[in-house]
Design an enzyme around this catalytic site. Structure first.
Site, PDB file in Angstrom:
ATOM      1  N   ASP A 205       4.459  21.036  -0.979  1.00  0.00           N
ATOM      2  CA  ASP A 205       4.813  22.018   0.034  1.00  0.00           C
ATOM      3  C   ASP A 205       3.651  22.233   1.001  1.00  0.00           C
ATOM      4  O   ASP A 205       2.490  22.329   0.578  1.00  0.00           O
ATOM      5  CB  ASP A 205       5.103  23.325  -0.725  1.00  0.00           C
ATOM      6  CG  ASP A 205       5.759  24.382   0.103  1.00  0.00           C
ATOM      7  OD1 ASP A 205       6.866  24.143   0.570  1.00  0.00           O
ATOM      8  OD2 ASP A 205       5.155  25.458   0.263  1.00  0.00           O
ATOM      9  N   GLU A 250       5.188  17.450   2.675  1.00  0.00           N
ATOM     10  CA  GLU A 250       5.727  18.121   3.850  1.00  0.00           C
ATOM     11  C   GLU A 250       4.599  18.248   4.870  1.00  0.00           C
ATOM     12  O   GLU A 250       3.726  19.097   4.733  1.00  0.00           O
ATOM     13  CB  GLU A 250       6.257  19.517   3.472  1.00  0.00           C
ATOM     14  CG  GLU A 250       6.884  20.237   4.641  1.00  0.00           C
ATOM     15  CD  GLU A 250       7.087  21.735   4.414  1.00  0.00           C
ATOM     16  OE1 GLU A 250       7.935  22.309   5.106  1.00  0.00           O
ATOM     17  OE2 GLU A 250       6.386  22.334   3.577  1.00  0.00           O
TER      18      GLU A 250
HETATM   19  C1  GLC Z   1       7.699  25.095   2.945  1.00  0.00           C
HETATM   20  C2  GLC Z   1       9.070  25.227   2.328  1.00  0.00           C
HETATM   21  C3  GLC Z   1       9.665  26.547   2.746  1.00  0.00           C
HETATM   22  C4  GLC Z   1       8.768  27.669   2.287  1.00  0.00           C
HETATM   23  C5  GLC Z   1       7.334  27.464   2.782  1.00  0.00           C
HETATM   24  C6  GLC Z   1       6.371  28.375   2.087  1.00  0.00           C
HETATM   25  O1  GLC Z   1       7.745  25.013   4.323  1.00  0.00           O
HETATM   26  O2  GLC Z   1       9.868  24.136   2.692  1.00  0.00           O
HETATM   27  O3  GLC Z   1      10.970  26.708   2.250  1.00  0.00           O
HETATM   28  O4  GLC Z   1       9.234  28.892   2.769  1.00  0.00           O
HETATM   29  O5  GLC Z   1       6.875  26.161   2.561  1.00  0.00           O
HETATM   30  O6  GLC Z   1       6.206  27.991   0.745  1.00  0.00           O
END
Ligand code: GLC
Length: 559
Positions: A205, A250
């Protein structure tokens, strides 16, 4: 390279399926999905052709951010089950030929995590440095928040010690300080714990936020090791513990920075990165019925090591972010797919699923998924996409697309036998409700979207050139058509997609081919001969799509 290499680098030809245990299948009738329910549905996922499950956070949570605010990195949220239930799911999934990866959310903890409770209580806490503090009033950081509808600063004042702590996301999600070696050790230890239970890696994440050293004194930051060194350590760690585990990151950044997060040509950091640029360009292309933006995004991808891979997707659990488009381009996509402000969120994204955005037009929906699976990379599906689920705009923010999975046309869409009012989240109603969109009906219908998805997945898996090959956009005269090719060893796949409503004849000339080659359709019956010059004229209907394998006379490849 040999075909057997695809088993070592399994993730280069995987089909990833993201789901949230709490909205997938409720087996104990309490209105919340659980691991037992997921276990019951593993055969469905295996039959669909999925090869890797990605589980969204299932850890104990304060639930400010739907599980992305964790209070215990080692636990299982008791509403979802126990460690025992978790292991049963991983083991059964493995038996059905599916690996399992899980969300690793270590940019921050919940403010109710024991580390933060201790850190906040006193400047002398042994956990104080696990977080990032400042004692002087922060400047205006309203442009740096991720959730502008709820936050206007990335610093939150804490009464207890009179200092501010850093939080990129909600204020209930204090950022961990990964410059602290103790934090790094804790992260690796938690990863090691879950890997020991049989996982094949993590979806990481918010990676850029994790690595940033904001809040650290500048001189101090300069003395610290390169933050990317930390990613290299984690990649090495996962490799040592599992042999073939992955980090799927991500990283929604421009291409040059994405290349850095792969570890450049060394490929020794994140194994896979979501192709956010490609995804956003895809929507611009769809809005314009012009394949140009998508073709550009694909050809602009930086070269990466053979040990790295792009993860392609059409939709995920968050807002459909359009933040990398220009303001004017974003407005075009909004106008085409979400003109009502209720459909938009954070000023940068859409909170809709694909089918409603395409007015439910089955030709366009199928064309988009055909395109997704034909792109170079590893496709990632979000649960419910395979049956064409819609969203619920009455739900808050991003929750619009996180409604329960629709299994049958029965009560609660077969997700749960609990009374409706006890459901974790309401089931979609209206035209995309379970009476019209559900697994049971589509399973027995060879013409359904689900059956089409199965075909796409099977073909994707039979064409390792899509995961491994060299990619080329093929020149042809129509702006609304994307013609591309993926070539690997003796396998070449040509895909043509028509983003426009009008039929088109697409003339293609394939280099190195002549009349000893032919094109075999993989999504329908048919063979197209090539001329001596390697030329063919391909017919496409409005929103039409074709996958064509280049077959040389005497080829032993199975069709
Ligand atoms: C990432 C996740 C999202 C979450 C954020 C904070 O972007 O995909 O759903 O709110 O991280 O953890």
């Amino acid at each position: 390279m040999r075909i057997t290499d695809t088993s070592d680098l399994w993730w280069k030809t995987a089909v990833v399926y993201c789901l949230d245990v709490e909205t997938f299948m409720d087996w104990n009738d309490d209105g919340c999905g659980d691991f037992e329910g997921l276990a019951q549905r593993l055969d469905y996922l295996a039959e669909l052709g999925v090869t890797c499950l990605w589980l969204m956070p299932f850890y104990p949570t304060a639930d400010r951010d739907d599980g992305y605010d964790i209070t215990d990195f080692y636990g299982v949220d008791p509403r979802l089950g126990t460690h025992g239930d978790f292991v049963e799911v991983v083991r059964t999934a493995n038996d059905r030929g599916m690996r399992v990866i899980v969300d690793l959310v270590v940019n921050h903890t919940s403010n109710r995590h024991p580390w933060f409770r201790s850190a906040e209580a006193s400047v002398d806490s042994p956990y104080r440095d696990f977080y990032v503090w400042r004692s002087d009033p922060p400047p205006d950081t309203s442009s740096e928040v991720v959730f502008p509808d709820k936050e206007n600063s990335i610093w939150q004042f804490s009464e207890k010690t009179g200092e501010w702590y850093l939080h990129r996301f909600y204020r209930q999600q204090p950022d961990l300080n990964v410059t602290d070696p103790k934090v790094r050790d804790e992260i690796a230890k938690a990863m090691g714990f879950w890997l020991e239970l049989g996982l094949s890696g993590f979806r990481m994440d918010a990676v850029p936020f994790l690595l940033e050293t904001q809040g650290t004194d500048k001189a101090e930051a300069a003395r610290l090791p390169d933050p990317h060194e930390f990613l290299r350590e984690l990649r090495g760690f996962v490799g040592r513990r599992t042999g073939s585990g992955v980090l799927l990151g991500e990283v929604n950044l421009p291409h040059p920075q994405q290349a850095e997060f792969f570890g450049g040509e060394n490929g020794n950091e994140l194994t896979m990165l979501f192709d956010f640029i490609g995804m956003q360009s895809l929507y611009l292309s769809l809005a314009r019925a012009d394949a140009g933006p998508l073709a550009k995004a694909l050809t602009d991808r930086p070269a990466v090591s053979p040990d790295s891979q792009w993860a392609t997707f059409v939709r995920n659990h968050d807002e459909l972010t359009l933040d990398k488009l220009s303001d004017a381009e974003r407005e075009e996509v909004f106008a085409a797919f979400g003109p009502d402000p209720r459909m938009q969120v954070y000023g940068r994204g859409l909170r809709r699923r694909l089918p409603p955005m395409l007015d439910g037009d089955p030709r366009r929906i199928r064309m988009v998924y055909s395109l997704l699976f034909s792109l170079p990379g590893t496709p990632v599906l979000f649960y419910g996409e395979e049956i064409g689920m819609g969203e619920d705009l009455d739900l808050e923010g991003r929750m619009a697309v996180r409604t329960p999975m629709q299994w049958t046309d029965g009560p609660n869409g077969g997700f749960s036998r609990a009374p409706k009012r006890r459901l974790r989240r309401p089931v979609v109603s209206g035209g995309y409700g379970p009476e019209h969109v559900n697994v049971a009906a589509q399973r027995s219908d060879p013409e359904s979207l689900l059956s089409f998805m199965k075909l796409l997945i099977r073909r994707y898996r039979e064409c390792p050139e899509l995961g491994w090959g060299q990619f080329e956009v093929l020149p042809q005269p129509h702006a609304e058509v994307l013609a591309h090719l993926c070539r690997w060893e003796d396998g070449t796949l040509v895909a043509v997609h028509n983003l426009g409503a009008e039929p088109r004849t697409v003339p293609l000339t394939l280099e190195g081919c002549d009349s000893t080659h032919r094109l075999a359709d993989l999504l329908q019956d048919g063979t197209t001969p090539l001329s001596d010059a390697g030329r063919a004229d391909l017919q496409l209907e409005g929103y039409g799509y074709r996958w064509l394998r280049v077959v040389a006379d005497g080829s032993r490849r199975l069709l």
